[in-house]
Design a protein around this motif. Structure first.
Motif, PDB file in Angstrom:
ATOM      1  N   TYR A 149     -37.585   5.453  30.558  1.00 13.81           N
ATOM      2  CA  TYR A 149     -38.229   6.249  31.810  1.00 13.81           C
ATOM      3  C   TYR A 149     -38.889   5.129  32.765  1.00 13.81           C
ATOM      4  CZ  TYR A 149     -42.936   5.885  29.547  1.00 13.81           C
ATOM      5  OH  TYR A 149     -44.107   5.744  28.843  1.00 13.81           O
ATOM      6  N   ASP A 150     -39.047   5.445  33.865  1.00 14.96           N
ATOM      7  CA  ASP A 150     -39.626   4.711  35.231  1.00 14.96           C
ATOM      8  C   ASP A 150     -41.171   5.166  34.859  1.00 14.96           C
ATOM      9  OD1 ASP A 150     -40.801   3.746  37.352  1.00 14.96           O
ATOM     10  OD2 ASP A 150     -39.334   4.841  38.671  1.00 14.96           O
ATOM     11  N   PRO A 151     -42.022   3.983  34.563  1.00 18.44           N
ATOM     12  CA  PRO A 151     -43.139   4.272  34.449  1.00 18.44           C
ATOM     13  C   PRO A 151     -43.824   4.690  35.870  1.00 18.44           C
ATOM     14  CG  PRO A 151     -42.765   1.994  34.342  1.00 18.44           C
ATOM     15  CD  PRO A 151     -41.630   2.664  34.400  1.00 18.44           C
ATOM     16  N   LYS A 152     -43.528   4.424  37.033  1.00 17.35           N
ATOM     17  CA  LYS A 152     -44.053   4.790  38.254  1.00 17.35           C
ATOM     18  C   LYS A 152     -43.865   6.302  38.493  1.00 17.35           C
ATOM     19  CE  LYS A 152     -43.945   3.446  43.053  1.00 17.35           C
ATOM     20  NZ  LYS A 152     -43.657   2.324  44.144  1.00 17.35           N
ATOM     21  N   THR A 153     -42.657   6.629  38.682  1.00 16.82           N
ATOM     22  CA  THR A 153     -42.330   8.179  38.709  1.00 16.82           C
ATOM     23  C   THR A 153     -42.332   9.123  37.583  1.00 16.82           C
ATOM     24  OG1 THR A 153     -39.993   7.860  38.543  1.00 16.82           O
ATOM     25  CG2 THR A 153     -40.839   7.191  40.631  1.00 16.82           C
ATOM     26  N   ARG A 154     -42.295   8.568  36.465  1.00 16.96           N
ATOM     27  CA  ARG A 154     -42.335   9.462  35.275  1.00 16.96           C
ATOM     28  C   ARG A 154     -41.077  10.266  35.047  1.00 16.96           C
ATOM     29  NH1 ARG A 154     -46.143   6.963  32.405  1.00 16.96           N
ATOM     30  NH2 ARG A 154     -46.201   8.704  31.049  1.00 16.96           N
ATOM     31  N   GLU A 155     -39.844   9.625  35.897  1.00 17.54           N
ATOM     32  CA  GLU A 155     -38.530  10.240  35.543  1.00 17.54           C
ATOM     33  C   GLU A 155     -38.051   9.647  34.358  1.00 17.54           C
ATOM     34  OE1 GLU A 155     -36.068  10.657  38.924  1.00 17.54           O
ATOM     35  OE2 GLU A 155     -37.494  12.227  39.943  1.00 17.54           O
ATOM     36  N   ALA A 156     -37.275  10.382  33.626  1.00 16.77           N
ATOM     37  CA  ALA A 156     -36.556   9.935  32.191  1.00 16.77           C
ATOM     38  C   ALA A 156     -35.183  10.419  31.999  1.00 16.77           C
ATOM     39  CB  ALA A 156     -37.711  10.168  31.149  1.00 16.77           C
ATOM     40  N   ALA A 157     -34.647   9.578  31.005  1.00 16.98           N
ATOM     41  CA  ALA A 157     -33.212  10.142  30.465  1.00 16.98           C
ATOM     42  C   ALA A 157     -33.501  10.042  29.081  1.00 16.98           C
ATOM     43  CB  ALA A 157     -32.186   9.290  30.811  1.00 16.98           C
ATOM     44  N   ILE A 158     -32.833  10.922  28.358  1.00 17.77           N
ATOM     45  CA  ILE A 158     -32.829  10.996  26.720  1.00 17.77           C
ATOM     46  C   ILE A 158     -31.354  10.570  26.675  1.00 17.77           C
ATOM     47  CG2 ILE A 158     -32.919  12.455  24.597  1.00 17.77           C
ATOM     48  CD1 ILE A 158     -34.462  14.507  26.333  1.00 17.77           C
ATOM     49  N   ILE A 159     -31.287   9.894  25.673  1.00 19.25           N
ATOM     50  CA  ILE A 159     -29.925   9.029  25.121  1.00 19.25           C
ATOM     51  C   ILE A 159     -29.587   9.446  23.605  1.00 19.25           C
ATOM     52  CG2 ILE A 159     -28.617   7.250  25.146  1.00 19.25           C
ATOM     53  CD1 ILE A 159     -30.101   5.904  27.380  1.00 19.25           C
ATOM     54  N   ASP A 160     -28.421   9.858  23.394  1.00 17.93           N
ATOM     55  CA  ASP A 160     -28.073  10.063  22.007  1.00 17.93           C
ATOM     56  C   ASP A 160     -28.926  10.842  21.192  1.00 17.93           C
ATOM     57  OD1 ASP A 160     -25.409   8.857  22.776  1.00 17.93           O
ATOM     58  OD2 ASP A 160     -26.192   7.075  22.304  1.00 17.93           O
ATOM     59  N   SER A 161     -29.075  12.133  21.761  1.00 17.46           N
ATOM     60  CA  SER A 161     -30.163  12.905  21.029  1.00 17.46           C
ATOM     61  C   SER A 161     -29.575  13.413  19.560  1.00 17.46           C
ATOM     62  CB  SER A 161     -30.678  13.871  21.645  1.00 17.46           C
ATOM     63  OG  SER A 161     -29.725  14.749  22.055  1.00 17.46           O
ATOM     64  N   VAL A 162     -30.382  13.871  18.506  1.00 18.06           N
ATOM     65  CA  VAL A 162     -29.713  14.376  17.201  1.00 18.06           C
ATOM     66  C   VAL A 162     -30.065  15.849  16.915  1.00 18.06           C
ATOM     67  CG1 VAL A 162     -29.805  14.066  14.680  1.00 18.06           C
ATOM     68  CG2 VAL A 162     -29.646  11.955  16.334  1.00 18.06           C
ATOM     69  N   LEU A 163     -29.383  16.554  16.527  1.00 16.38           N
ATOM     70  CA  LEU A 163     -29.640  17.901  16.015  1.00 16.38           C
ATOM     71  C   LEU A 163     -29.335  17.914  14.661  1.00 16.38           C
ATOM     72  CD1 LEU A 163     -29.899  21.098  16.672  1.00 16.38           C
ATOM     73  CD2 LEU A 163     -27.395  21.115  16.584  1.00 16.38           C
ATOM     74  N   ASN A 164     -30.374  18.120  13.852  1.00 17.06           N
ATOM     75  CA  ASN A 164     -30.407  18.064  12.440  1.00 17.06           C
ATOM     76  C   ASN A 164     -29.442  19.135  11.653  1.00 17.06           C
ATOM     77  OD1 ASN A 164     -33.557  17.738  13.113  1.00 17.06           O
ATOM     78  ND2 ASN A 164     -32.617  16.220  11.820  1.00 17.06           N
ATOM     79  N   TYR A 165     -28.609  18.605  10.718  1.00 17.83           N
ATOM     80  CA  TYR A 165     -27.591  19.362  10.224  1.00 17.83           C
ATOM     81  C   TYR A 165     -27.537  19.221   8.670  1.00 17.83           C
ATOM     82  CZ  TYR A 165     -22.783  21.187   9.134  1.00 17.83           C
ATOM     83  OH  TYR A 165     -21.672  22.034   8.279  1.00 17.83           O
ATOM     84  N   ASP A 166     -27.276  20.234   7.985  1.00 18.00           N
ATOM     85  CA  ASP A 166     -27.368  20.285   6.273  1.00 18.00           C
ATOM     86  C   ASP A 166     -25.816  20.709   6.016  1.00 18.00           C
ATOM     87  OD1 ASP A 166     -27.626  20.232   3.706  1.00 18.00           O
ATOM     88  OD2 ASP A 166     -28.678  21.982   3.410  1.00 18.00           O
ATOM     89  N   PRO A 167     -25.206  19.563   5.776  1.00 15.92           N
ATOM     90  CA  PRO A 167     -23.600  20.149   5.304  1.00 15.92           C
ATOM     91  C   PRO A 167     -23.816  20.958   3.933  1.00 15.92           C
ATOM     92  CG  PRO A 167     -24.108  17.552   4.842  1.00 15.92           C
ATOM     93  CD  PRO A 167     -25.375  18.198   5.315  1.00 15.92           C
ATOM     94  N   ALA A 168     -24.553  20.873   3.283  1.00 18.76           N
ATOM     95  CA  ALA A 168     -24.651  21.575   2.231  1.00 18.76           C
ATOM     96  C   ALA A 168     -24.704  23.191   2.281  1.00 18.76           C
ATOM     97  CB  ALA A 168     -25.407  21.326   1.007  1.00 18.76           C
ATOM     98  N   SER A 169     -25.719  23.707   3.348  1.00 19.26           N
ATOM     99  CA  SER A 169     -26.037  24.913   3.765  1.00 19.26           C
ATOM    100  C   SER A 169     -25.257  25.395   4.936  1.00 19.26           C
ATOM    101  CB  SER A 169     -27.517  25.273   3.689  1.00 19.26           C
ATOM    102  OG  SER A 169     -27.906  24.348   4.937  1.00 19.26           O
ATOM    103  N   GLY A 170     -24.850  24.355   5.822  1.00 20.69           N
ATOM    104  CA  GLY A 170     -24.353  24.706   7.058  1.00 20.69           C
ATOM    105  C   GLY A 170     -25.463  25.052   8.007  1.00 20.69           C
TER     106      GLY A 170
END
Length: 308
Positions: free
Chosen positions: A42-63
């Protein structure tokens, strides 16, 4: 790939160090089950930001899916009073599911990936027999970046660079003095990404890496994964261009293209597929959206037998 774009990205980094542009703040989050580093920049002046390569948790055993990792990102953004303008994906990941749609619902921001995602959709659409209802035109994303495209995060100019080889669609995002390079490189003591997925190419990967390594040596690099190199007992995901050029295990200065291709090809032949490749690619080629429920109200992941 156009070297003019690298020249402009180099200019951005040098201007940042000379004070012409603000230096972005980066907060990273590490998901140990998938060895994935996600980043908020993020830009500390404007506080505008991007999120890069986020993660959704997934349990392969239970789906089962859950949002613990994404919730930590969300909490940070709210605590810091940031405004999300971009949800960026460096590529269609094969080792974790993206949480971008969930985060987008909470925070907004345009969901974006490289324009060559259409090649990935075409290949894996066939592998997973996704049918005609699955669009292969990238329309699941709000924006498709092409090599050299420029964009803004607050007052910080950024550039998208096409760096194929790991997959055809890999992008790096140079934002101020920081570059977010996905899976092209790991920490210097661990080396480089594999290039044996459908559409991957070791020779192309070498050229993409050398292109990135032409950025200024002081450029901060933020990686997508770390697996703890032998002898190192902590996770790390930030390094510099200079450190990579000097000591990357696979592609430091002086390693030729042919040497790299021979090494990468032999090494890739020994690697097993990522544990979550089946659900990950199936979801991520759809922009992180889960399959539509079937007539019984349940969503399903396909597992093609004897194919990959």
């Amino acid at each position: 790939m156009n070297d003019v774009h690298i020249a402009h990205a180099t200019k951005l980094v040098r201007e940042t160090h000379e004070g012409a542009l603000p230096r972005p703040v980066v907060k990273s989050f590490f998901d140990e089950p998938t060895y994935t580093a996600s980043h908020v920049v993020y830009d500390p002046k404007t506080r505008e930001a991007a999120i890069i390569d986020s993660v959704l948790n997934y349990d392969p055993a239970s789906g089962r899916t859950s949002c613990e990792s994404a919730q930590a990102v969300l909490d940070f953004i709210k605590n810091e009073n940031l405004t999300i303008v971009w949800q960026l994906e460096t590529h269609a990941h094969a080792d974790h599911l993206s949480a971008a749609p969930w985060l987008q619902e909470q925070l907004g921001g345009k969901l974006a990936i490289g324009a060559e995602i259409t090649r990935v959709q075409e290949v894996f659409g066939k592998i997973f027999n996704a049918g005609t209802r699955f669009a292969r035109d990238g329309s699941q994303f709000d924006h498709l970046f092409r090599d050299g495209d420029r964009f803004m995060i607050g007052e910080i100019e950024a550039m998208a660079l096409h760096v194929p080889g790991h997959t055809p669609a890999d992008m790096a995002f140079v934002i101020g003095d920081a570059a977010f390079i996905g899976d092209t490189l790991f920490m210097p003591d661990f080396g480089t990404a594999r290039a044996d997925f459908p559409g991957g190419d070791a020779r192309q990967l070498y050229r993409s890496i050398r292109r990135l390594l032409s950025l200024p040596t002081e450029t901060r690099l933020f990686l997508c994964h770390d697996y703890k190199a032998p002898g190192r007992d902590f996770y790390a995901w930030e390094t510099t261009i200079g450190a990579q050029r000097e000591s990357n295990l696979h592609v430091h200065d002086g390693v030729s293209e042919d040497e790299f291709v021979e090494m990468r090809t032999k090494r890739d032949a020994t690697l097993s597929l990522p544990n979550l490749i089946m659900p990950s690619v199936q979801i991520n080629m759809r922009g992180g959206r889960l399959p539509e429920p079937e007539e019984n109200g349940t969503r399903y992941i396909k597992i093609p037998l004897d194919t990959l």
